[in-house]
Motif scaffolding. Structure first.
Motif, short mmCIF file in Angstrom:
data_model
loop_
_atom_site.label_atom_id
_atom_site.label_comp_id
_atom_site.label_asym_id
_atom_site.label_seq_id
_atom_site.Cartn_x
_atom_site.Cartn_y
_atom_site.Cartn_z
N TYR A 36 8.59 -3.83 -9.93
CA TYR A 36 9.31 -4.12 -8.68
C TYR A 36 8.37 -4.03 -7.48
CZ TYR A 36 12.79 -3.94 -4.99
OH TYR A 36 13.52 -4.22 -3.86
N LEU A 37 7.42 -3.10 -7.54
CA LEU A 37 6.53 -2.89 -6.38
C LEU A 37 5.16 -3.55 -6.56
CD1 LEU A 37 7.12 0.84 -5.37
CD2 LEU A 37 8.12 -1.22 -4.41
N GLU A 38 4.87 -3.96 -7.80
CA GLU A 38 3.49 -4.41 -8.01
C GLU A 38 3.38 -5.88 -8.41
OE1 GLU A 38 2.77 -0.21 -10.06
OE2 GLU A 38 0.90 -1.33 -9.87
N LYS A 45 11.16 -12.46 3.11
CA LYS A 45 11.00 -13.24 4.33
C LYS A 45 10.05 -14.41 4.05
CE LYS A 45 11.53 -9.41 7.63
NZ LYS A 45 11.39 -8.14 6.86
N PRO A 83 8.94 -6.93 0.39
CA PRO A 83 8.70 -5.57 0.87
C PRO A 83 8.10 -4.70 -0.22
CG PRO A 83 11.00 -5.82 0.29
CD PRO A 83 10.34 -7.16 0.05
N GLY A 84 8.09 -3.38 0.03
CA GLY A 84 7.38 -2.43 -0.83
C GLY A 84 6.02 -2.38 -0.21
N PRO A 85 4.98 -2.18 -0.93
CA PRO A 85 3.70 -2.53 -0.32
C PRO A 85 3.80 -4.03 -0.02
CG PRO A 85 3.39 -1.44 -2.43
CD PRO A 85 4.84 -1.73 -2.30
N PRO A 86 3.71 -4.41 1.25
CA PRO A 86 4.01 -5.82 1.55
C PRO A 86 3.12 -6.78 0.75
CG PRO A 86 3.42 -4.60 3.54
CD PRO A 86 3.22 -3.68 2.40
#
Lengths: 155, 199
Positions: free
Chosen positions: B83-85, B131, B174-177
């Motif tokens: 999800y974040l990577e 976005k 988002p997360g680490p953008p």
């Protein structure tokens, strides 16, 4: 700007991206210390079982636990691992969030409060089953899961 | 969310036939799991996309090298959180134009899927706060208009007639953008000003 909307609770003035960045810089260091990978404290089913209405009560219990138990007892480790700056950012922002959470305590909220508390107890129960140091390290290492769950309420 | 484990061959074994075996682990579960298609292989990558398709889980992977009668220790990854990577691809961009305005419709990329018949999941569903960075370059004035937008359609009503514009769009999650590569450059020319054409 953006704010957290945990059910009827509103929290402004916290930049989630700052928390993300703070954790991201320490992620590998902290998670590498967690050797008990067969245990996940913030299990998917716990987080999925928290409804929107329960989210304010749940996050308040969770962040209070992180401040009073996890961060407090993990503090010495942060200097050892040289992660104090990130750790302080996370701690300070959790304090701000908790201070701004104003959950309603009215009677009809009782069942919602109870349900939210049950989910928190699942988390806490798993935490208590581990050796203290292992549990602290695991809870810190799972903050990417926590922040991802919080992000769903950030609009 | 195509997740491929890659590794380098062990040093000092050039010219020696080396084979590899891969295993993966779901954080919070009990056992390491193997992938038959990545057992005793000579290539240095293994596609673990099917095994890591639940992006709300976190994973580890490890690989062992085997040569002659020897085998290496396991080389293990850190905790991987799709999800974040994951990296995101560019959006699809549809343009319609007239004399002085352009309509841009953006479609978020789809999540990786095992086979074409599988139901498509838009990355917009996974990242509701996805976005877009929209870039519109005016080839006459050499100026670029940049805008970060959240909705997937926008109209630019202030264009100049009979002018070539080039558009590129990046997705941002988002997360680490994470910013996607830019979409394919698309260039369109606005129509001539009909009023001056009739004089």
């Amino acid at each position: 700007g953006q704010e957290f909307r945990f059910g009827h609770c509103r929290v402004q003035g916290v930049e989630l991206q700052k928390l993300r960045k703070a954790f991201w810089t320490v992620k590998d260091t902290v998670q590498a210390q967690d050797h008990n990978t067969s245990v996940r404290l913030l299990r998917k089913e716990i987080l999925q079982n928290v409804s929107d209405a329960e989210s304010c009560y749940f996050i308040r219990s969770l962040l209070k636990f992180y401040l009073k138990t996890v961060f407090k007892n993990y503090y010495n480790k942060t200097t050892e691992l040289q992660i104090l700056r990130s750790f302080s950012t996370l701690t300070n922002n959790f304090i701000v969030i908790i201070s701004k959470l104003q959950p309603s305590e009215e009677n009809e909220m009782f069942s919602i409060i109870e349900s939210a508390h049950r989910q928190f107890l699942h988390f806490q129960g798993a935490f208590k089953q581990l050796d203290t140091d292992a549990a602290l390290t695991k809870a810190i290492g799972e903050m990417d899961i926590l922040l991802t769950w919080m992000e769903k309420y950030y609009q | 969310m195509k997740n491929v484990l890659q590794w380098n061959p062990p040093e000092g074994l050039t010219g020696v036939e080396v084979i590899y075996t891969v295993q993966y682990f779901i954080y919070g579960e009990k056992k390491w799991l193997g992938k038959p298609e990545c057992k005793n292989i000579s290539r240095t990558y293994c596609d673990l996309s099917p095994e890591t398709s639940d992006y709300e889980h976190q994973y580890y992977a490890k690989v062992m090298a085997i040569w002659k009668t020897n085998c290496s220790k396991w080389a293990e990854t850190g905790r991987f959180y799709p999800y974040l990577e994951t990296q995101i691809g560019p959006p699809a961009v549809a343009l319609t134009i007239d004399e002085t305005s352009m309509s841009i419709v953006l479609t978020a990329p789809e999540k990786w899927k095992r086979n074409p018949e599988e139901r498509s999941i838009s990355m917009q569903q996974i990242y509701p706060t996805l976005k877009y960075n929209v870039s519109v370059y005016n080839t006459k004035t050499n100026r670029t208009w940049l805008q970060c937008v959240t909705n997937h359609s926008l109209v630019l009503p202030w264009l100049e007639p009979d002018t070539l514009y080039c558009i590129r769009v990046q997705a941002l999650i988002p997360g680490p953008p994470r910013l996607s590569p830019p979409s394919e450059k698309q260039c369109v020319t606005t129509l001539k000003d009909q009023t001056s054409a009739m004089k």
